[in-house]
Design a protein around this motif. Structure first.
Motif, PDB file in Angstrom:
ATOM      1  N   PRO A  54       8.500   7.113  -8.326  1.00 40.90           N
ATOM      2  CA  PRO A  54       9.145   5.891  -8.802  1.00 40.90           C
ATOM      3  C   PRO A  54       9.173   4.813  -7.720  1.00 40.90           C
ATOM      4  N   HIS A  55       8.864   3.588  -8.132  1.00 49.80           N
ATOM      5  CA  HIS A  55       8.790   2.478  -7.184  1.00 49.80           C
ATOM      6  C   HIS A  55       8.875   1.153  -7.939  1.00 49.80           C
ATOM      7  N   VAL A  56       9.085   0.093  -7.186  1.00 49.96           N
ATOM      8  CA  VAL A  56       9.029  -1.274  -7.702  1.00 49.96           C
ATOM      9  C   VAL A  56       7.828  -1.933  -7.043  1.00 49.96           C
ATOM     10  N   THR A  57       6.842  -2.296  -7.845  1.00 51.74           N
ATOM     11  CA  THR A  57       5.666  -2.989  -7.306  1.00 51.74           C
ATOM     12  C   THR A  57       6.051  -4.435  -7.037  1.00 51.74           C
ATOM     13  N   ILE A  58       5.689  -4.912  -5.853  1.00 52.39           N
ATOM     14  CA  ILE A  58       6.021  -6.304  -5.524  1.00 52.39           C
ATOM     15  C   ILE A  58       4.779  -7.146  -5.248  1.00 52.39           C
ATOM     16  N   GLY A  59       3.599  -6.527  -5.264  1.00 56.56           N
ATOM     17  CA  GLY A  59       2.405  -7.318  -5.048  1.00 56.56           C
ATOM     18  C   GLY A  59       1.139  -6.519  -5.146  1.00 56.56           C
ATOM     19  N   HIS A  60       0.043  -7.253  -5.254  1.00 60.13           N
ATOM     20  CA  HIS A  60      -1.284  -6.662  -5.235  1.00 60.13           C
ATOM     21  C   HIS A  60      -2.186  -7.638  -4.488  1.00 60.13           C
ATOM     22  N   LEU A  61      -2.772  -7.159  -3.430  1.00 64.74           N
ATOM     23  CA  LEU A  61      -3.618  -7.999  -2.593  1.00 64.74           C
ATOM     24  C   LEU A  61      -5.083  -7.767  -2.921  1.00 64.74           C
ATOM     25  N   SER A  62      -5.852  -8.847  -2.936  1.00 59.33           N
ATOM     26  CA  SER A  62      -7.302  -8.664  -3.032  1.00 59.33           C
ATOM     27  C   SER A  62      -7.735  -8.167  -1.643  1.00 59.33           C
ATOM     28  N   PRO A  63      -8.864  -7.493  -1.542  1.00 62.87           N
ATOM     29  CA  PRO A  63      -9.295  -6.946  -0.249  1.00 62.87           C
ATOM     30  C   PRO A  63      -9.396  -7.998   0.859  1.00 62.87           C
ATOM     31  N   SER A  64      -9.584  -9.264   0.493  1.00 61.05           N
ATOM     32  CA  SER A  64      -9.754 -10.294   1.518  1.00 61.05           C
ATOM     33  C   SER A  64      -8.442 -10.951   1.954  1.00 61.05           C
ATOM     34  N   GLU A  65      -7.331 -10.664   1.250  1.00 61.32           N
ATOM     35  CA  GLU A  65      -6.049 -11.283   1.593  1.00 61.32           C
ATOM     36  C   GLU A  65      -5.423 -10.633   2.808  1.00 61.32           C
ATOM     37  N   ASP A  66      -4.749 -11.430   3.584  1.00 57.14           N
ATOM     38  CA  ASP A  66      -4.035 -10.958   4.758  1.00 57.14           C
ATOM     39  C   ASP A  66      -2.622 -11.494   4.686  1.00 57.14           C
ATOM     40  N   VAL A  67      -1.658 -10.593   4.772  1.00 56.91           N
ATOM     41  CA  VAL A  67      -0.268 -11.024   4.652  1.00 56.91           C
ATOM     42  C   VAL A  67       0.149 -11.642   5.925  1.00 56.91           C
ATOM     43  N   THR A 119      18.256   3.214  -4.231  1.00 59.26           N
ATOM     44  CA  THR A 119      18.047   2.539  -2.954  1.00 59.26           C
ATOM     45  C   THR A 119      16.547   2.370  -2.776  1.00 59.26           C
ATOM     46  N   LEU A 120      16.134   1.142  -2.504  1.00 55.25           N
ATOM     47  CA  LEU A 120      14.722   0.851  -2.279  1.00 55.25           C
ATOM     48  C   LEU A 120      14.410   0.926  -0.793  1.00 55.25           C
ATOM     49  N   GLU A 121      13.272   1.495  -0.491  1.00 52.30           N
ATOM     50  CA  GLU A 121      12.803   1.556   0.892  1.00 52.30           C
ATOM     51  C   GLU A 121      12.098   0.249   1.257  1.00 52.30           C
ATOM     52  N   ARG A 122      11.739   0.127   2.510  1.00 53.16           N
ATOM     53  CA  ARG A 122      10.977  -1.050   2.965  1.00 53.16           C
ATOM     54  C   ARG A 122       9.634  -1.100   2.245  1.00 53.16           C
ATOM     55  N   PRO A 123       9.078  -2.284   2.056  1.00 47.10           N
ATOM     56  CA  PRO A 123       7.773  -2.384   1.398  1.00 47.10           C
ATOM     57  C   PRO A 123       6.701  -1.609   2.159  1.00 47.10           C
ATOM     58  N   THR A 124       5.810  -1.042   1.400  1.00 44.17           N
ATOM     59  CA  THR A 124       4.670  -0.327   1.956  1.00 44.17           C
ATOM     60  C   THR A 124       3.466  -0.636   1.081  1.00 44.17           C
ATOM     61  N   SER A 125       2.297  -0.224   1.513  1.00 48.67           N
ATOM     62  CA  SER A 125       1.108  -0.478   0.704  1.00 48.67           C
ATOM     63  C   SER A 125       0.344   0.815   0.505  1.00 48.67           C
ATOM     64  N   ALA A 126      -0.534   0.787  -0.484  1.00 51.86           N
ATOM     65  CA  ALA A 126      -1.370   1.941  -0.799  1.00 51.86           C
ATOM     66  C   ALA A 126      -2.825   1.547  -0.613  1.00 51.86           C
ATOM     67  N   ASP A 127      -3.687   2.538  -0.665  1.00 51.92           N
ATOM     68  CA  ASP A 127      -5.118   2.291  -0.485  1.00 51.92           C
ATOM     69  C   ASP A 127      -5.693   1.325  -1.511  1.00 51.92           C
ATOM     70  N   ASP A 128      -5.057   1.212  -2.662  1.00 52.54           N
ATOM     71  CA  ASP A 128      -5.550   0.326  -3.719  1.00 52.54           C
ATOM     72  C   ASP A 128      -4.984  -1.096  -3.601  1.00 52.54           C
ATOM     73  N   ASN A 129      -4.412  -1.424  -2.442  1.00 53.50           N
ATOM     74  CA  ASN A 129      -3.908  -2.767  -2.121  1.00 53.50           C
ATOM     75  C   ASN A 129      -2.643  -3.176  -2.871  1.00 53.50           C
ATOM     76  N   TYR A 130      -1.936  -2.224  -3.464  1.00 53.20           N
ATOM     77  CA  TYR A 130      -0.647  -2.538  -4.064  1.00 53.20           C
ATOM     78  C   TYR A 130       0.430  -2.491  -3.001  1.00 53.20           C
ATOM     79  N   ILE A 131       1.397  -3.398  -3.102  1.00 57.54           N
ATOM     80  CA  ILE A 131       2.562  -3.411  -2.221  1.00 57.54           C
ATOM     81  C   ILE A 131       3.737  -2.987  -3.085  1.00 57.54           C
TER      82      ILE A 131
END
Length: 127
Positions: A114-127, A67-79
């Motif tokens: 364990p996780h599924v990476t769904i994105g990586h944001l550059s520091p300037s990106e805003d979702v 079961t996957l949880e809701r998306p979250t992000s880390a300090d390194d800008n990975y979602i």
């Protein structure tokens, strides 16, 4: 050559994950959504030994639900989407794989999550 060991889980919300990955994941198109079990490493001539090691390490492990949880992000800008169900099973497989021939490649720097990476944001990106 670099090696990694990943699992490609069946994801119920695959269309949603795919749309987010198309927009935010630089690995989209290279690998489908996956859970990394052994992180990339390089070791010349390990192919046949690695094949036997993986077969031995996963022997007796039956398929299991996740079961996957809701998306979250880390300090390194990975979602990413962490696992709530199945995380302990992946951790068990992770530990079994990082034995024997792969033991020297295990990093103690971070706990395995364990996780599924769904994105990586550059520091300037805003979702």
């Amino acid at each position: 050559m670099e090696f990694a060991i990943v699992a490609f889980p069946v994801i119920e919300c695959a269309d949603l994950v795919a749309s987010v990955r198309r927009r935010f994941d630089p690995l989209d198109g290279l690998l489908p959504p996956h859970v990394t079990i052994v992180f990339p490493f390089s070791e010349p001539g390990v192919e046949q030994t690695l094949q036997r090691h993986v077969a031995d390490a996963i022997a007796g492990i039956d398929p299991f639900a996740i079961t996957l949880e809701r998306p979250t992000s880390a300090d390194d800008n990975y979602i990413f989407m962490e696992l709530s169900e199945g995380a302990d099973r992946f951790a068990h497989v992770h530990d079994r794989l990082y034995s024997g021939v792969l033991a020297r490649h295990r990093s103690g720097a971070q706990a395995y999550r364990p996780h599924v990476t769904i994105g990586h944001l550059s520091p300037s990106e805003d979702v």
